[in-house]
Write an enzyme that holds these catalytic residues in place. Sequence first.
Site, PDB file in Angstrom:
ATOM      1  N   SER A  33     -11.652  -0.923  44.240  1.00  0.00           N
ATOM      2  CA  SER A  33     -12.482  -1.873  45.131  1.00  0.00           C
ATOM      3  C   SER A  33     -12.005  -2.863  42.814  1.00  0.00           C
ATOM      4  O   SER A  33     -12.532  -2.338  42.771  1.00  0.00           O
ATOM      5  CB  SER A  33     -13.312  -1.783  45.518  1.00  0.00           C
ATOM      6  OG  SER A  33     -14.560  -3.254  44.880  1.00  0.00           O
ATOM      7  N   TYR A  48     -21.489   2.078  45.707  1.00  0.00           N
ATOM      8  CA  TYR A  48     -20.654   1.762  45.837  1.00  0.00           C
ATOM      9  C   TYR A  48     -19.308   1.530  45.212  1.00  0.00           C
ATOM     10  O   TYR A  48     -18.660   2.149  45.451  1.00  0.00           O
ATOM     11  CB  TYR A  48     -20.923   0.383  46.722  1.00  0.00           C
ATOM     12  CG  TYR A  48     -19.310  -0.465  47.626  1.00  0.00           C
ATOM     13  CD1 TYR A  48     -18.702   0.289  48.442  1.00  0.00           C
ATOM     14  CD2 TYR A  48     -18.943  -1.033  45.995  1.00  0.00           C
ATOM     15  CE1 TYR A  48     -17.611  -0.155  49.135  1.00  0.00           C
ATOM     16  CE2 TYR A  48     -17.144  -1.483  47.498  1.00  0.00           C
ATOM     17  CZ  TYR A  48     -16.960  -1.111  48.154  1.00  0.00           C
ATOM     18  OH  TYR A  48     -15.957  -1.348  48.611  1.00  0.00           O
ATOM     19  N   GLU A  75     -14.781  -3.971  42.817  1.00  0.00           N
ATOM     20  CA  GLU A  75     -16.535  -3.702  42.149  1.00  0.00           C
ATOM     21  C   GLU A  75     -16.006  -2.399  41.335  1.00  0.00           C
ATOM     22  O   GLU A  75     -16.964  -2.298  40.514  1.00  0.00           O
ATOM     23  CB  GLU A  75     -17.243  -2.783  43.142  1.00  0.00           C
ATOM     24  CG  GLU A  75     -17.648  -4.392  44.611  1.00  0.00           C
ATOM     25  CD  GLU A  75     -17.994  -5.355  43.831  1.00  0.00           C
ATOM     26  OE1 GLU A  75     -19.562  -4.311  43.204  1.00  0.00           O
ATOM     27  OE2 GLU A  75     -18.874  -6.381  44.470  1.00  0.00           O
TER      28      GLU A  75
HETATM   29  P1  NAP Z   1     -15.163  -2.185  56.836  1.00  0.00           P
HETATM   30  O1  NAP Z   1     -15.144  -3.600  57.909  1.00  0.00           O
HETATM   31  O2  NAP Z   1     -16.711  -2.033  56.545  1.00  0.00           O
HETATM   32  O3  NAP Z   1     -14.854  -1.149  57.840  1.00  0.00           O
HETATM   33  C1  NAP Z   1     -15.184   0.082  57.012  1.00  0.00           C
HETATM   34  C2  NAP Z   1     -15.132   1.347  58.135  1.00  0.00           C
HETATM   35  O4  NAP Z   1     -15.225   2.659  57.804  1.00  0.00           O
HETATM   36  C3  NAP Z   1     -15.591   1.297  60.189  1.00  0.00           C
HETATM   37  O5  NAP Z   1     -15.534   0.213  60.598  1.00  0.00           O
HETATM   38  C4  NAP Z   1     -16.353   2.616  59.991  1.00  0.00           C
HETATM   39  O6  NAP Z   1     -15.635   2.593  60.773  1.00  0.00           O
HETATM   40  C5  NAP Z   1     -15.914   3.136  58.800  1.00  0.00           C
HETATM   41  N1  NAP Z   1     -17.050   3.122  58.225  1.00  0.00           N
HETATM   42  C6  NAP Z   1     -18.225   2.968  57.734  1.00  0.00           C
HETATM   43  N2  NAP Z   1     -18.758   3.623  57.132  1.00  0.00           N
HETATM   44  C7  NAP Z   1     -19.213   4.953  56.946  1.00  0.00           C
HETATM   45  C8  NAP Z   1     -19.315   6.106  56.738  1.00  0.00           C
HETATM   46  N3  NAP Z   1     -20.656   6.405  56.183  1.00  0.00           N
HETATM   47  N4  NAP Z   1     -18.643   7.077  56.696  1.00  0.00           N
HETATM   48  C9  NAP Z   1     -17.505   6.919  56.917  1.00  0.00           C
HETATM   49  N5  NAP Z   1     -16.927   5.612  57.487  1.00  0.00           N
HETATM   50  C10 NAP Z   1     -17.605   5.306  58.035  1.00  0.00           C
HETATM   51  O7  NAP Z   1     -14.214  -2.251  55.802  1.00  0.00           O
HETATM   52  P2  NAP Z   1     -13.155  -3.654  55.548  1.00  0.00           P
HETATM   53  O8  NAP Z   1     -13.933  -4.838  55.123  1.00  0.00           O
HETATM   54  O9  NAP Z   1     -12.070  -3.677  56.467  1.00  0.00           O
HETATM   55  O10 NAP Z   1     -12.400  -3.108  54.111  1.00  0.00           O
HETATM   56  C11 NAP Z   1     -12.001  -1.699  54.369  1.00  0.00           C
HETATM   57  C12 NAP Z   1     -11.856  -0.549  53.057  1.00  0.00           C
HETATM   58  O11 NAP Z   1     -11.641  -1.816  51.948  1.00  0.00           O
HETATM   59  C13 NAP Z   1     -13.609  -0.660  53.058  1.00  0.00           C
HETATM   60  O12 NAP Z   1     -13.180   1.587  52.092  1.00  0.00           O
HETATM   61  C14 NAP Z   1     -14.212  -0.795  51.859  1.00  0.00           C
HETATM   62  O13 NAP Z   1     -15.013  -0.341  50.795  1.00  0.00           O
HETATM   63  C15 NAP Z   1     -12.455  -1.255  50.391  1.00  0.00           C
HETATM   64  N6  NAP Z   1     -12.687  -2.703  50.438  1.00  0.00           N
HETATM   65  C16 NAP Z   1     -12.868  -4.325  51.039  1.00  0.00           C
HETATM   66  C17 NAP Z   1     -13.244  -5.000  50.170  1.00  0.00           C
HETATM   67  C18 NAP Z   1     -13.672  -6.348  51.099  1.00  0.00           C
HETATM   68  O14 NAP Z   1     -13.420  -7.067  50.867  1.00  0.00           O
HETATM   69  N7  NAP Z   1     -13.046  -6.377  52.468  1.00  0.00           N
HETATM   70  C19 NAP Z   1     -12.706  -5.579  49.206  1.00  0.00           C
HETATM   71  C20 NAP Z   1     -12.609  -4.216  48.202  1.00  0.00           C
HETATM   72  C21 NAP Z   1     -12.588  -2.917  49.016  1.00  0.00           C
HETATM   73  P3  NAP Z   1     -15.812   3.914  62.576  1.00  0.00           P
HETATM   74  O15 NAP Z   1     -17.954   2.902  62.084  1.00  0.00           O
HETATM   75  O16 NAP Z   1     -16.044   2.810  63.321  1.00  0.00           O
HETATM   76  O17 NAP Z   1     -16.725   5.083  61.916  1.00  0.00           O
END
Ligand code: NAP
Length: 326
Positions: free
Chosen positions: A129, A152, A131
Amino acid sequence: MKPNARSALIFGISGQDGAYLAQFLLDQGYAVHGTSRDVEGSSFAGLRALGILDQVRVHSATLQDFRSVAQIVQAVRPAEIFNLAAQSSVGLSFQQPVETIDSIMHGTINILEAIRFLGLETRFYNASSSECFGNTGVAADETMPFHPRSPYAVGKAASFWAVANYREAYNLFACSGLLFNHESPLRPTRYVTQKIVRGAADIAERKTDTLTLGALDLARDWGWAPDYVDAMARMLKHDTPEDFVIATGVASKLQDFVDAAFRCFGLDWTAHVQTDQAFMRPSDISLSVGNPAKAERLLGWKATVTMPDLVGKLVEAELAKRALSR
Ligand code: NAP
């Protein structure tokens, strides 16, 4: 061990990026598998919204449990693994620091260990990220030092270095994407962009008169999520495993995002938006912007949507959703 050709395993398929990535890979002819911590309990709202839930195979797996990870990797033997699962809210990470860091750090290492333990020739993408950089000042490229400003970000920085270490020590094809914020209608309301769009829509429908937010003067580099999953897939197609910054290169103030959203509804945001200290974080990033030149040069990737067009797309989707539910 040789993996199954054109097969992919997405940890965290129930999230925003998981759904768009699944759609992208299905379109490319992949057999797509994905995990949720509890398949029975997950709504898979994103996969449903895209109409592809019945085209992917979903499995329950808990990233913090090595056996759980190894079993699914061994059963699927995917050519490509994408690790998107994590507690992904920066704000929530201040309240749940251990769970957040643990899910990111141990989860990533367990996947790396499973690939190594099984001797699989699998290519691995890890969701790191922007971040990690903290305040960027100038646009961050892959050489900018990290300065995490939340639990995070601490977890994402640690997992970034774990991936780099396994690549160097064990010669795995493993890479991290340093992705800047990317949005879509699949984002939950906890994220400020959706809170703003839905808040403005509610005010336009006279359901409420006020929207309460935290700091408005911070600036972010916001992109369109479907563009960003394309970048993830390209990283695993590249000749060598490398880390990439994925961003639009354009920074916008949150206040300008708010203004753009309210304008879409013919509203003046200054008449409706108030700020509250309760929504401010103990430490926050005032400016976060990325330099995607390496991705453009080596992957041929470029963001197709920037602010304020991004806001227009989010508002359009919100209006369509509301029209359907009437
Ligand atoms: P998201 O919608 O929050 O999806 C992440 C998934 O991880 C959730 O659907 C959940 O699946 C699982 N999860 C949630 N809490 C968890 C925990 N405590 N332990 C293990 N699994 C957990 O995230 P996203 O926006 O699709 O982003 C995907 C990845 O890219 C993430 O790692 C995020 O940190 C990273 N990222 C996102 C952004 C952005 O802007 N979107 C930017 C940079 C990096 P279940 O509940 O089905 O298990």
